[in-house]
Design a protein around this motif. Structure first.
Motif, PDB file in Angstrom:
ATOM      1  N   GLU A   1       0.820  -1.220   0.000  1.00 27.05           N
ATOM      2  CA  GLU A   1       0.000   0.000   0.000  1.00 27.05           C
ATOM      3  C   GLU A   1       0.848   1.262   0.000  1.00 27.05           C
ATOM      4  OE1 GLU A   1      -3.686   0.085   2.536  1.00 27.05           O
ATOM      5  OE2 GLU A   1      -2.607  -1.626   3.422  1.00 27.05           O
ATOM      6  N   VAL A   2       1.911   1.266   0.779  1.00 29.30           N
ATOM      7  CA  VAL A   2       2.740   2.465   0.952  1.00 29.30           C
ATOM      8  C   VAL A   2       3.359   2.908  -0.374  1.00 29.30           C
ATOM      9  CG1 VAL A   2       4.785   3.398   2.088  1.00 29.30           C
ATOM     10  CG2 VAL A   2       3.208   1.930   3.364  1.00 29.30           C
ATOM     11  N   HIS A   3       3.844   1.951  -1.146  1.00 35.12           N
ATOM     12  CA  HIS A   3       4.540   2.278  -2.388  1.00 35.12           C
ATOM     13  C   HIS A   3       3.674   2.111  -3.630  1.00 35.12           C
ATOM     14  CE1 HIS A   3       7.853   1.391   0.468  1.00 35.12           C
ATOM     15  NE2 HIS A   3       8.277   2.531  -0.044  1.00 35.12           N
ATOM     16  N   GLY A   4       2.426   1.628  -3.455  1.00 39.35           N
ATOM     17  CA  GLY A   4       1.531   1.457  -4.596  1.00 39.35           C
ATOM     18  C   GLY A   4       1.992   0.373  -5.555  1.00 39.35           C
ATOM     19  N   MET A   5       2.577  -0.684  -4.999  1.00 38.85           N
ATOM     20  CA  MET A   5       3.116  -1.774  -5.807  1.00 38.85           C
ATOM     21  C   MET A   5       2.388  -3.081  -5.494  1.00 38.85           C
ATOM     22  SD  MET A   5       5.567  -0.175  -7.428  1.00 38.85           S
ATOM     23  CE  MET A   5       6.749  -1.356  -8.052  1.00 38.85           C
ATOM     24  N   ALA A   6       2.413  -3.983  -6.463  1.00 37.48           N
ATOM     25  CA  ALA A   6       1.839  -5.309  -6.265  1.00 37.48           C
ATOM     26  C   ALA A   6       2.802  -6.347  -6.822  1.00 37.48           C
ATOM     27  CB  ALA A   6       0.498  -5.428  -6.966  1.00 37.48           C
ATOM     28  N   THR A   7       2.918  -7.454  -6.119  1.00 39.81           N
ATOM     29  CA  THR A   7       3.661  -8.594  -6.635  1.00 39.81           C
ATOM     30  C   THR A   7       2.632  -9.528  -7.242  1.00 39.81           C
ATOM     31  OG1 THR A   7       5.345  -8.355  -4.939  1.00 39.81           O
ATOM     32  CG2 THR A   7       5.238 -10.482  -6.068  1.00 39.81           C
ATOM     33  N   VAL A   8       2.866  -9.899  -8.494  1.00 43.64           N
ATOM     34  CA  VAL A   8       1.907 -10.735  -9.204  1.00 43.64           C
ATOM     35  C   VAL A   8       2.599 -11.955  -9.800  1.00 43.64           C
ATOM     36  CG1 VAL A   8       0.366  -8.808  -9.763  1.00 43.64           C
ATOM     37  CG2 VAL A   8       2.159  -9.422 -11.372  1.00 43.64           C
ATOM     38  N   GLN A   9       1.830 -13.024  -9.897  1.00 44.62           N
ATOM     39  CA  GLN A   9       2.281 -14.220 -10.606  1.00 44.62           C
ATOM     40  C   GLN A   9       1.757 -14.087 -12.025  1.00 44.62           C
ATOM     41  OE1 GLN A   9       1.272 -18.112  -8.935  1.00 44.62           O
ATOM     42  NE2 GLN A   9       0.832 -18.820 -11.000  1.00 44.62           N
ATOM     43  N   VAL A  10       2.650 -14.199 -13.000  1.00 42.84           N
ATOM     44  CA  VAL A  10       2.262 -14.083 -14.401  1.00 42.84           C
ATOM     45  C   VAL A  10       2.055 -15.479 -14.969  1.00 42.84           C
ATOM     46  CG1 VAL A  10       2.902 -13.174 -16.649  1.00 42.84           C
ATOM     47  CG2 VAL A  10       3.611 -11.966 -14.586  1.00 42.84           C
ATOM     48  N   GLY A  11       0.841 -15.743 -15.457  1.00 48.40           N
ATOM     49  CA  GLY A  11       0.552 -17.047 -16.032  1.00 48.40           C
ATOM     50  C   GLY A  11       0.513 -18.144 -14.987  1.00 48.40           C
ATOM     51  N   PRO A  12       0.625 -19.402 -15.426  1.00 47.06           N
ATOM     52  CA  PRO A  12       0.462 -20.539 -14.517  1.00 47.06           C
ATOM     53  C   PRO A  12       1.709 -20.905 -13.719  1.00 47.06           C
ATOM     54  CG  PRO A  12       0.746 -21.333 -16.749  1.00 47.06           C
ATOM     55  CD  PRO A  12       0.702 -19.833 -16.832  1.00 47.06           C
TER      56      PRO A  12
END
Length: 60
Positions: free
Chosen positions: A33-44
């Motif tokens: 929230e603080v930095h406006g970032m998200a860690t995401v898994q791309v694809g399977p």
């Protein structure tokens, strides 16, 4: 997408939301929230992760 919406999707128990990063389906694994970032898994592949600005995420 904004940080608030990314957090809603991340914390939802059902995870029935389609989120994309540059047209590719992703799974939100964490939201900073603080930095406006998200860690995401791309694809399977669970080892294919990226940390991106939440503004780059799109909900279908």
């Amino acid at each position: 997408m904004d940080v608030k919406r990314a957090l809603e999707i991340y914390t939802d128990k059902n995870h029935n939301f389609e989120v994309k990063l540059e047209g590719q389906p992703v799974w939100i694994e964490n939201v900073d929230e603080v930095h406006g970032m998200a860690t995401v898994q791309v694809g399977p592949n669970p080892t294919n992760t990226q940390t991106v600005k939440v503004e780059r995420l799109q909900e279908d």
